[in-house]
Design an enzyme around this catalytic site. Structure first.
Site, PDB file in Angstrom:
ATOM      1  N   GLY A 350       0.831  -1.194   0.000  1.00  0.00           N
ATOM      2  CA  GLY A 350       0.000   0.000   0.000  1.00  0.00           C
ATOM      3  C   GLY A 350       0.864   1.241   0.000  1.00  0.00           C
ATOM      4  O   GLY A 350       0.606   2.215  -0.705  1.00  0.00           O
ATOM      5  N   ALA A 351       1.920   1.197   0.811  1.00  0.00           N
ATOM      6  CA  ALA A 351       2.871   2.308   0.907  1.00  0.00           C
ATOM      7  C   ALA A 351       4.121   1.790   1.593  1.00  0.00           C
ATOM      8  O   ALA A 351       4.122   0.699   2.177  1.00  0.00           O
ATOM      9  CB  ALA A 351       2.267   3.473   1.684  1.00  0.00           C
ATOM     10  N   GLU A 353       7.563   3.214   4.042  1.00  0.00           N
ATOM     11  CA  GLU A 353       8.009   4.320   4.883  1.00  0.00           C
ATOM     12  C   GLU A 353       9.451   4.748   4.654  1.00  0.00           C
ATOM     13  O   GLU A 353      10.125   5.190   5.602  1.00  0.00           O
ATOM     14  CB  GLU A 353       7.818   3.951   6.356  1.00  0.00           C
ATOM     15  CG  GLU A 353       8.696   2.810   6.885  1.00  0.00           C
ATOM     16  CD  GLU A 353       8.096   1.421   6.797  1.00  0.00           C
ATOM     17  OE1 GLU A 353       8.565   0.511   7.499  1.00  0.00           O
ATOM     18  OE2 GLU A 353       7.138   1.233   6.010  1.00  0.00           O
ATOM     19  N   ASN A 354       9.959   4.662   3.430  1.00  0.00           N
ATOM     20  CA  ASN A 354      11.332   5.108   3.168  1.00  0.00           C
ATOM     21  C   ASN A 354      11.551   6.476   3.815  1.00  0.00           C
ATOM     22  O   ASN A 354      10.759   7.390   3.626  1.00  0.00           O
ATOM     23  CB  ASN A 354      11.581   5.208   1.666  1.00  0.00           C
ATOM     24  CG  ASN A 354      11.083   4.004   0.911  1.00  0.00           C
ATOM     25  OD1 ASN A 354      11.495   2.882   1.157  1.00  0.00           O
ATOM     26  ND2 ASN A 354      10.159   4.238  -0.007  1.00  0.00           N
ATOM     27  N   HIS A 386       0.072   6.182   9.049  1.00  0.00           N
ATOM     28  CA  HIS A 386       0.844   4.956   9.282  1.00  0.00           C
ATOM     29  C   HIS A 386       2.306   5.166   8.887  1.00  0.00           C
ATOM     30  O   HIS A 386       3.221   4.863   9.665  1.00  0.00           O
ATOM     31  CB  HIS A 386       0.226   3.813   8.473  1.00  0.00           C
ATOM     32  CG  HIS A 386       0.898   2.490   8.635  1.00  0.00           C
ATOM     33  ND1 HIS A 386       0.332   1.452   9.349  1.00  0.00           N
ATOM     34  CD2 HIS A 386       2.085   2.017   8.179  1.00  0.00           C
ATOM     35  CE1 HIS A 386       1.158   0.410   9.318  1.00  0.00           C
ATOM     36  NE2 HIS A 386       2.229   0.729   8.602  1.00  0.00           N
ATOM     37  N   GLU A 387       2.515   5.696   7.694  1.00  0.00           N
ATOM     38  CA  GLU A 387       3.892   5.856   7.208  1.00  0.00           C
ATOM     39  C   GLU A 387       4.640   6.935   7.980  1.00  0.00           C
ATOM     40  O   GLU A 387       5.838   6.780   8.273  1.00  0.00           O
ATOM     41  CB  GLU A 387       3.892   6.164   5.710  1.00  0.00           C
ATOM     42  CG  GLU A 387       3.146   5.160   4.841  1.00  0.00           C
ATOM     43  CD  GLU A 387       3.524   3.713   5.104  1.00  0.00           C
ATOM     44  OE1 GLU A 387       4.690   3.445   5.453  1.00  0.00           O
ATOM     45  OE2 GLU A 387       2.648   2.841   4.969  1.00  0.00           O
ATOM     46  N   HIS A 390       6.028   5.767  11.229  1.00  0.00           N
ATOM     47  CA  HIS A 390       7.279   5.014  11.081  1.00  0.00           C
ATOM     48  C   HIS A 390       8.515   5.911  11.041  1.00  0.00           C
ATOM     49  O   HIS A 390       9.630   5.423  11.250  1.00  0.00           O
ATOM     50  CB  HIS A 390       7.249   4.215   9.769  1.00  0.00           C
ATOM     51  CG  HIS A 390       6.569   2.880   9.865  1.00  0.00           C
ATOM     52  ND1 HIS A 390       6.832   1.971  10.858  1.00  0.00           N
ATOM     53  CD2 HIS A 390       5.643   2.299   9.046  1.00  0.00           C
ATOM     54  CE1 HIS A 390       6.101   0.888  10.648  1.00  0.00           C
ATOM     55  NE2 HIS A 390       5.375   1.061   9.565  1.00  0.00           N
ATOM     56  N   GLU A 409       5.300  -2.849  12.685  1.00  0.00           N
ATOM     57  CA  GLU A 409       4.081  -2.684  11.894  1.00  0.00           C
ATOM     58  C   GLU A 409       2.835  -2.612  12.765  1.00  0.00           C
ATOM     59  O   GLU A 409       1.884  -1.898  12.443  1.00  0.00           O
ATOM     60  CB  GLU A 409       3.954  -3.809  10.871  1.00  0.00           C
ATOM     61  CG  GLU A 409       5.021  -3.784   9.802  1.00  0.00           C
ATOM     62  CD  GLU A 409       5.017  -2.493   8.977  1.00  0.00           C
ATOM     63  OE1 GLU A 409       4.048  -1.701   9.066  1.00  0.00           O
ATOM     64  OE2 GLU A 409       5.995  -2.262   8.245  1.00  0.00           O
TER      65      GLU A 409
END
Length: 964
Positions: A350-351, A353-354, A386-387, A390, A409
């Protein structure tokens, strides 16, 4: 450039190009050869038969103690920083048709233990030999000569570049390893890969990355483990007019000349110390919108047409406030100067988190009110949250090894609701974790083939084992137990412990017990009373699989717990260190009045306050903050059902949803009768709230799966139609016959439920509404359907229609933005025409028709259609080898695919087919779907038993309960 990069830019680039000129054709041809060889040894994607091939010779491999035959890196070398230059080609090689990238990398490391061996991760890279014929060059940075290289070779099985030395490197000294390499810029959605889209009739290519968990090694040789943090100096060479992005800020960009070609060279500032799996570098023809909030540059990148249409604005508006929320939540400033977010046409997750460059599916970042539903909008807000969560928890502080993935996660999956709630306070989105995570994961964790949250480090070694951890247990159970922990500690204590944890381990690594220690410090400082230490309480939830059902006898106050299994006869082979007992926090209500929290620390106890008299009733697990189910004595169940039928609002909304969900699952587990669970749906004739309805619909989906091929189906449809008609008419009235949209977020969701279930149960007015709206769209080319309702209306109209409706929707799918295309892609699976479904299945294996990222979910959509079920199952069985090979053994969606196509299985014949499927493909493997195969077998057995025991009673109940 850092001191580790020992050649000048110009010399390096020319060297890079010269090596590529000599090698690219050879490498490209070798890749083609290996692909053709693989094809000849596998079933064709369009042919269910087999090809003639020599029999395999099976030999037992000799166990090896060589370090390059192990999957974990030795501790002898510790990287400090990398200098990486990469040049992706956004056009195919004219001879081979392949897309490639070329690169060179130097990594400076310290020798922590004397050794004559360098192991560095490398996967699918082809190396240029140096003047001595070696694949790498070693230099000492400590003044003394480096040992010469004895031998160097790739080790594909364990994904290493192996470098043997003639002498030993000295402990405490620093060295630099330099390599030149070529890789394929493939469309496999992993490592450094390509994504393709059409814009204004022109084919555009994006070079992008997905490193998590173990694919940085596909982009350049690196120490690819999360604890091997380093600083990265990234340089990208790219075509003029394209945009280059990476984790760090752009340092400089200039035009360079390579063999007469004018190219752009973009150099990025060094990153913070970080793990390889968080790296990202992208070259695209994108545009962006931007803003600066609190000194942080926020940019949203997407296709030019999407940016021009304003589709990045919602994400831009919400990113700043969500970042600020987490800065306050963590009591820590965002550690980077920028936050780039980019929407990609092809992206498996979905995505991702870089750090500083978050990648998304287009549907997870882009919003257009002309096409996006309120659920699209919520998804964007929660995924961004969410990202961004992180950025601290996972990126600033990273888990030491993948066995603790659940904490990383699970934590983000919990606090995403907090961040989204702060950004959109009117939505009340925090409550939805109960439906989306707690109830969702209960279904998996109630199987005997489930697994604990935390795995032993030694059990998670291979990339496929790591990928298998990216499942509902890690995400949704992790979120659920952390929410429970935050609740019984109080949010104040929870965040205080979290803040000191992040402060201590910033830019480093930790494991989950480190967090428990900091939470315990906060508990002690606050003098919070707990029945045991944080670690001892949480170990019962983390180190054993499953969860309890807590049974309360309100006639005596007796309370007990037992491991909850959907199939009580299943054989649990996984040993538990706590004998399947948990330390259970119980928040509860007596006749609408909140009571003092209690704890169940043993298998059974007496809590005298839970004893009731007269008409009093008890509801335990208030707001479903506890990760457990609840059962009651029959008298309390009767009083609760009476309350629901007479004045259901006395029980709060979340717990009404809980009573329905618990009852249906207790019945599945033979703890209460199925007809008693069905009794909880009678009151729905008066219910207008979303959460109880969604809970009922989710549970009744199981009845559809079990009975939509049997004589129970008709009476079930009649009963459910009688329940939903008042809700349908309620929304018809408050929307002035569907001309407006309800105000509330949850009301907009429930309007969809009303229309979906009314149409599903054959209500003619609903079906007429759907088909007339769709026909108006076909006739006028003006879509009259509100984005909230499109998925369900499209589905019902296509189900009622034939090839004309399907072909119209397919044409629209091919000319829509990603948001609208997703709705149409689902709706196309709803047709009742088998030939159309078979054709659609064939499309899933053509990336030009269905993107690879969408292939598995499209097959599952088709399998959810009763007519498509057997077609999808036959399709997957016949082509498993091809699907597995072409779509990547590490794909996170394989477990969803296997579960999805077998969800309806409930006969002996289907069970034997499933077992045969497992046996037939044991040599091919199942990758991240390995556990899902066993879960599907277990679920099928449970379904068979359930139907045998319940079919006649359920048939009678539906007939008796339907108004005549």
């Amino acid at each position: 450039m850092g001191k580790g990069f020992f050649i000048s830019n110009t010399v390096g680039i020319v060297g890079l190009v010269l090596s590529v000129a000599a090698l690219s054709t050879i490498i490209a041809l070798s890749v083609v050869y290996s692909q053709e060889k693989a094809k000849n040894n596998n079933i064709s994607p369009t042919d269910g038969g087999t090809t003639s091939r020599p029999p395999d010779i099976t030999t037992t491999p000799t166990p090896s103690n060589e370090p390059w035959d192990k999957y974990r890196l030795p501790k002898s070398l510790v990287p400090d920083h990398y200098n990486v230059t990469l040049w992706p080609r956004l056009a195919p090689n004219l001879t081979t048709g392949l897309y490639i990238f070329t690169g060179e990398s130097s990594v400076e490391f310290e020798c922590a233990e004397e050794t004559d061996l360098i192991l560095i991760h490398s996967n699918k890279l082809n190396y240029t030999k140096d003047n001595n014929g070696h694949l790498a060059t070693l230099t000492s940075m400590s003044g003394d000569p480096a040992p010469t290289i004895k031998n160097s070779w790739p080790k594909p099985e364990t994904q290493y570049l192996v470098v043997e030395l003639n002498g030993k490197m000295i402990k405490g000294h620093r060295y630099r390893l330099f390599t030149k390499f070529t890789g394929e810029l493939a469309d496999d959605l992993g490592g450094f890969y390509r994504s393709v889209y059409m814009e204004n009739g022109e084919k555009k290519v994006v070079a992008t990355t997905q490193m998590q968990p173990t694919d940085a090694r596909k982009a350049f040789p690196c120490f690819d483990e999360p604890a091997m943090k380093a600083v990265f100096h990234i340089t990208l060479i790219h075509d003029q007019g394209t945009v280059a992005l990476s984790n760090g800020e752009e340092k400089e960009s200039k035009i360079i000349n390579i063999e007469g070609h004018e190219l752009q060279q973009t150099v990025f500032k060094p990153t913070e110390k970080m793990s390889t799996y968080l790296l990202a570098f992208i070259v695209s023809d994108y545009d962006f919108v931007n803003n600066t909030i609190g000194g942080v540059l926020i940019r949203i990148f997407a296709r030019k047409s999407a940016i021009a249409a304003g589709q990045g604005q919602y994400a831009l508006n919400k990113t700043g406030p969500i970042l600020k929320f987490f800065e306050n939540y963590y009591n820590s400033s965002y550690p980077l100067p920028k936050s780039d977010q980019i929407a990609l046409p092809d992206f498996n997750a979905g995505a991702m988190e870089n750090w500083g460059l978050i990648t998304y599916r287009e549907t997870a970042l882009l919003y257009d009110e002309s096409f996006s539903s309120n659920s699209n909008k919520q998804r964007i807000a929660t995924i961004i949250a969410h990202e961004l969560a992180h950025m601290w928890f996972g990126n600033l502080v990273t888990l030491r090894w993948w066995n603790d993935l659940w904490l990383n996660e699970g934590f983000a999956s919990y606090v995403e609701y907090l961040g989204a709630h702060d950004a959109e306070p009117d939505w009340n989105v925090k409550d939805l974790i109960v439906l989306s995570d707690v109830h969702r994961v209960f279904a998996v964790d109630a199987l005997a083939s489930s697994h604990p949250l935390s795995s032993k480090e030694e059990d998670i070694q291979k990339p496929a084992q790591i990928s298998e951890l990216f499942d509902a247990i890690s995400y949704s159970k992790g979120a659920s137990v952390l929410r429970m922990l935050s609740d019984f500690l109080t949010e104040e204590v929870f965040t205080k412990g979290l803040q000191t944890y992040l402060a201590e381990f910033a830019f480093g690594n930790a494991n989950y017990t480190d967090l428990w220690k900091h939470l315990q410090m906060a508990v002690d400082a606050n003098k919070t009373e707990l029945p045991d230490s944080v670690q001892n309480i949480m170990n019962t939830w983390v180190l054993q699989m499953g969860f309890p059902v807590v049974t309360i006898d309100t006639t005596t106050g007796a309370v007990s717990q037992k491991h909850f299994l959907l199939d009580p006869d299943s054989n649990v082979t996984t040993e538990s260190p706590y004998n399947y007992e948990w330390i259970v926090p119980i928040k509860w209500v007596k006749t609408g009045v909140v009571q003092t929290q209690q704890w169940l620390k043993t298998q059974s106890a007496t809590i005298i306050e839970m004893k009731t008299t007269g008409n009093d009733w008890v509801v335990a697990n208030l707001d479903v903050v506890g990760y457990y189910r609840v059962n009651y004595d029959q008298d309390n169940w009767d009083r609760l059902l009476n309350c629901l039928s007479t004045d259901h609002k006395l029980i709060q909304v979340i717990n009404r949803a809980q009573l329905v969900d618990d009852a249906f699952n207790l019945a599945r587990a033979k703890i209460i009768l199925t007809v008693q669970a069905l009794n909880t749906t009678k009151y729905l004739i008066n219910e207008t709230e979303y959460m109880p309805w969604e809970s009922a619909v989710n549970n009744l989906d199981f009845f559809y799966l079990m009975f939509d091929r049997s004589e129970v189906y008709g009476p079930m449809q009649d009963y459910l139609r009688s329940r939903v008609l008042p809700l349908f008419n309620y929304y018809k009235e408050i929307t002035s016959s569907w001309k407006t949209v309800p105000d509330g977020h949850m009301d907009q969701y429930n309007q969809v439920n009303a229309i979906s279930l009314a149409c599903r149960t054959g209500y003619m007015e609903c079906q007429g509404l759907a088909t007339s709206w769709f026909k108006e769209w076909m006739d006028t080319e003006v879509n009259p359907i509100h984005p909230n309702l499109r998925s369900t209306v499209y589905c019902n109209a296509i189900a009622a229609g034939g090839a004309e409706e399907w072909d119209f929707a397919w044409a629209k799918f091919n000319n829509s933005n990603a948001i609208e295309a997703d709705k149409l892609r689902y709706a196309l699976s709803c047709t009742k025409q088998p030939w159309l479904l078979n054709r659609y299945l064939e499309y899933t294996l053509d990336p030009d028709m269905i993107r690879k990222q969408d292939a598995t979910s499209t097959i599952v959509y088709i399998a959810n259609n009763v007519i498509g079920q057997s077609l999808a199952w036959d399709f997957v069985r016949a082509r498993w080898s091809y699907i597995f090979t072409e779509y990547g053994g590490g794909s996170f969606s394989f477990s969803n695919l296997i579960n999805g196509v077998t969800e309806r299985f409930s006969t002996e014949y289907e069970l034997q087919q499933l077992k045969q499927f497992k046996a037939d493909n044991s040599d091919v493997g199942f990758g991240s779907g390995t556990l899902a195969v066993d879960q599907s077998i277990e679920r099928t057995l449970a379904n068979m038993k359930w139907i045998a025991e319940n079919k006649q009673n359920v048939l009678k109940w539906f007939k008796d309960a339907t108004p005549k």
